[in-house]
Design a protein around this motif. Structure first.
Motif, PDB file in Angstrom:
ATOM      1  N   THR A 155      52.324  71.966 -86.372  1.00 23.08           N
ATOM      2  CA  THR A 155      53.642  71.327 -86.444  1.00 23.08           C
ATOM      3  C   THR A 155      54.542  71.811 -85.315  1.00 23.08           C
ATOM      4  OG1 THR A 155      53.488  71.078 -88.848  1.00 23.08           O
ATOM      5  CG2 THR A 155      55.686  70.984 -87.870  1.00 23.08           C
ATOM      6  N   ILE A 156      54.534  73.128 -85.070  1.00 21.80           N
ATOM      7  CA  ILE A 156      55.348  73.688 -83.982  1.00 21.80           C
ATOM      8  C   ILE A 156      54.911  73.090 -82.642  1.00 21.80           C
ATOM      9  CG2 ILE A 156      55.939  75.790 -82.728  1.00 21.80           C
ATOM     10  CD1 ILE A 156      55.651  77.303 -85.376  1.00 21.80           C
ATOM     11  N   VAL A 157      53.602  73.032 -82.442  1.00 21.89           N
ATOM     12  CA  VAL A 157      53.067  72.468 -81.197  1.00 21.89           C
ATOM     13  C   VAL A 157      53.490  71.013 -81.035  1.00 21.89           C
ATOM     14  CG1 VAL A 157      50.936  71.733 -80.062  1.00 21.89           C
ATOM     15  CG2 VAL A 157      51.127  74.051 -80.974  1.00 21.89           C
ATOM     16  N   ASN A 158      53.398  70.248 -82.108  1.00 16.20           N
ATOM     17  CA  ASN A 158      53.748  68.832 -82.041  1.00 16.20           C
ATOM     18  C   ASN A 158      55.244  68.622 -81.803  1.00 16.20           C
ATOM     19  OD1 ASN A 158      51.083  68.111 -82.470  1.00 16.20           O
ATOM     20  ND2 ASN A 158      51.339  67.900 -84.684  1.00 16.20           N
ATOM     21  N   VAL A 159      56.070  69.476 -82.409  1.00 17.97           N
ATOM     22  CA  VAL A 159      57.517  69.356 -82.231  1.00 17.97           C
ATOM     23  C   VAL A 159      57.898  69.600 -80.774  1.00 17.97           C
ATOM     24  CG1 VAL A 159      59.735  70.442 -82.752  1.00 17.97           C
ATOM     25  CG2 VAL A 159      58.161  69.895 -84.605  1.00 17.97           C
ATOM     26  N   VAL A 160      57.337  70.663 -80.175  1.00 12.05           N
ATOM     27  CA  VAL A 160      57.652  70.970 -78.781  1.00 12.05           C
ATOM     28  C   VAL A 160      57.141  69.861 -77.869  1.00 12.05           C
ATOM     29  CG1 VAL A 160      57.333  72.613 -76.895  1.00 12.05           C
ATOM     30  CG2 VAL A 160      57.649  73.448 -79.227  1.00 12.05           C
ATOM     31  N   ARG A 161      55.961  69.353 -78.159  1.00 10.67           N
ATOM     32  CA  ARG A 161      55.382  68.278 -77.336  1.00 10.67           C
ATOM     33  C   ARG A 161      56.183  66.990 -77.432  1.00 10.67           C
ATOM     34  NH1 ARG A 161      49.438  66.926 -78.564  1.00 10.67           N
ATOM     35  NH2 ARG A 161      49.809  65.537 -76.812  1.00 10.67           N
ATOM     36  N   SER A 162      56.860  66.783 -78.558  1.00 11.35           N
ATOM     37  CA  SER A 162      57.585  65.528 -78.758  1.00 11.35           C
ATOM     38  C   SER A 162      58.889  65.461 -77.977  1.00 11.35           C
ATOM     39  CB  SER A 162      57.878  65.321 -80.255  1.00 11.35           C
ATOM     40  OG  SER A 162      58.798  66.300 -80.723  1.00 11.35           O
ATOM     41  N   PHE A 163      59.385  66.614 -77.498  1.00 13.17           N
ATOM     42  CA  PHE A 163      60.626  66.640 -76.740  1.00 13.17           C
ATOM     43  C   PHE A 163      60.409  66.038 -75.353  1.00 13.17           C
ATOM     44  CE2 PHE A 163      62.348  69.493 -79.852  1.00 13.17           C
ATOM     45  CZ  PHE A 163      63.728  69.418 -79.701  1.00 13.17           C
ATOM     46  N   PRO A 164      61.222  65.064 -74.946  1.00 11.42           N
ATOM     47  CA  PRO A 164      61.195  64.664 -73.533  1.00 11.42           C
ATOM     48  C   PRO A 164      61.513  65.880 -72.677  1.00 11.42           C
ATOM     49  CG  PRO A 164      62.438  63.090 -74.847  1.00 11.42           C
ATOM     50  CD  PRO A 164      62.161  64.260 -75.743  1.00 11.42           C
ATOM     51  N   PHE A 165      60.771  66.040 -71.584  1.00 10.43           N
ATOM     52  CA  PHE A 165      60.870  67.293 -70.831  1.00 10.43           C
ATOM     53  C   PHE A 165      62.276  67.567 -70.328  1.00 10.43           C
ATOM     54  CE2 PHE A 165      60.710  69.590 -66.760  1.00 10.43           C
ATOM     55  CZ  PHE A 165      60.282  70.817 -67.252  1.00 10.43           C
ATOM     56  N   ILE A 166      62.987  66.544 -69.860  1.00  7.38           N
ATOM     57  CA  ILE A 166      64.320  66.759 -69.310  1.00  7.38           C
ATOM     58  C   ILE A 166      65.263  67.279 -70.391  1.00  7.38           C
ATOM     59  CG2 ILE A 166      65.085  64.389 -69.706  1.00  7.38           C
ATOM     60  CD1 ILE A 166      65.891  66.544 -66.614  1.00  7.38           C
ATOM     61  N   ILE A 167      65.098  66.801 -71.642  1.00  5.91           N
ATOM     62  CA  ILE A 167      65.923  67.267 -72.749  1.00  5.91           C
ATOM     63  C   ILE A 167      65.551  68.697 -73.119  1.00  5.91           C
ATOM     64  CG2 ILE A 167      66.500  66.895 -75.178  1.00  5.91           C
ATOM     65  CD1 ILE A 167      66.128  63.916 -74.721  1.00  5.91           C
ATOM     66  N   LEU A 168      64.254  68.988 -73.147  1.00  2.92           N
ATOM     67  CA  LEU A 168      63.799  70.345 -73.424  1.00  2.92           C
ATOM     68  C   LEU A 168      64.358  71.321 -72.396  1.00  2.92           C
ATOM     69  CD1 LEU A 168      61.918  72.372 -74.918  1.00  2.92           C
ATOM     70  CD2 LEU A 168      60.133  71.709 -73.294  1.00  2.92           C
TER      71      LEU A 168
END
Length: 232
Positions: free
Chosen positions: A73-86
């Motif tokens: 879940t943690i991996v999927n949450v981080v992956r779901s962020f658009p990179f510019i927003i992250l």
């Protein structure tokens, strides 16, 4: 960081352009350093994370559904962020780690955080494709889980892992251009500040060509290494 050189649309172009003659090679070095440092950090952190996801899954070496669900879940949450927003959302963390949010070395922090989950999933997929018979043979010989992971799964999946690292590197080249938009340095910042905003189309053309060349070299090297380590 890239120093500012004031230029206008009527300034000299191509080899006579001071932006290209003085700033292109430092910007190229910044991009290569950014991608290399991020790639190394991502492989170091993402490989064990991918092995953890693979081993804790149903049918893995040590099934732990709850742990797998939490980590996944943690991996999927981080992956779901658009990179510019992250990248923007973790600016305080970046400043805490490196003391600044500007420059290629600061860009390594968000690049790594964004790339580790991506690479971990690639590793998980790569080792999941290893023949079950080879894993069973290692278990019958009394090999420990860590030995099976690194001595059997990683070894057998090495060609696929090399291709995954190649894909990771190509992706990081693209992301490095994105961080240049917000002060991350490198060819991306040069392209935005001078090629696009400064209307210096010679700068835009040269930097785009360099990005294409970098990607092609990375892909060719990755394909060659993958063939060399494939002993099947």
């Amino acid at each position: 960081m890239i120093d500012v050189i004031l230029a206008g649309p009527n300034d000299p172009m191509w080899l006579e352009n001071p932006v290209l003659s003085k700033m292109l090679w430092p910007a190229l070095w910044q991009t290569l350093a950014m991608v290399a440092c991020t790639g190394i950090a991502t492989v170091i952190l993402g490989t064990p994370l991918g092995l953890l996801l693979a081993s804790s899954s149903n049918g893995g070496l040590r099934p732990r559904p709850v742990l797998n669900q939490v980590v996944g879940t943690i991996v999927n949450v981080v992956r779901s962020f658009p990179f510019i927003i992250l990248m923007i959302s973790i600016l305080p963390f970046t400043r805490f780690i490196v003391g600044t949010t500007l420059g290629w070395y600061a860009a390594v922090v968000p690049l790594t955080i964004g790339a580790v989950p991506f690479f971990a999933r690639l590793v998980e997929s790569n080792v999941a494709g290893v023949s079950a018979g080879k894993i069973e043979a290692a278990q019958m010989m009394g090999a420990s889980i860590s030995r099976i992971q690194w001595g059997v799964q990683i070894r057998e999946a090495l060609p696929q892992l090399v291709q995954s690292i190649t894909l990771l590197t190509v992706t990081l080249v693209g992301y490095s251009a994105m961080v240049g938009v917000v002060g991350g340095g490198g060819l991306g910042q040069l392209t935005m500040n001078y090629g696009y905003s400064g209307h210096q189309w010679d700068v835009l053309v040269v930097t785009v060509i360099l990005f294409l060349v970098i990607v092609q070299i990375v892909q060719m090297c990755g394909d060659m290494i993958s063939r060399l380590v494939d002993h099947r």
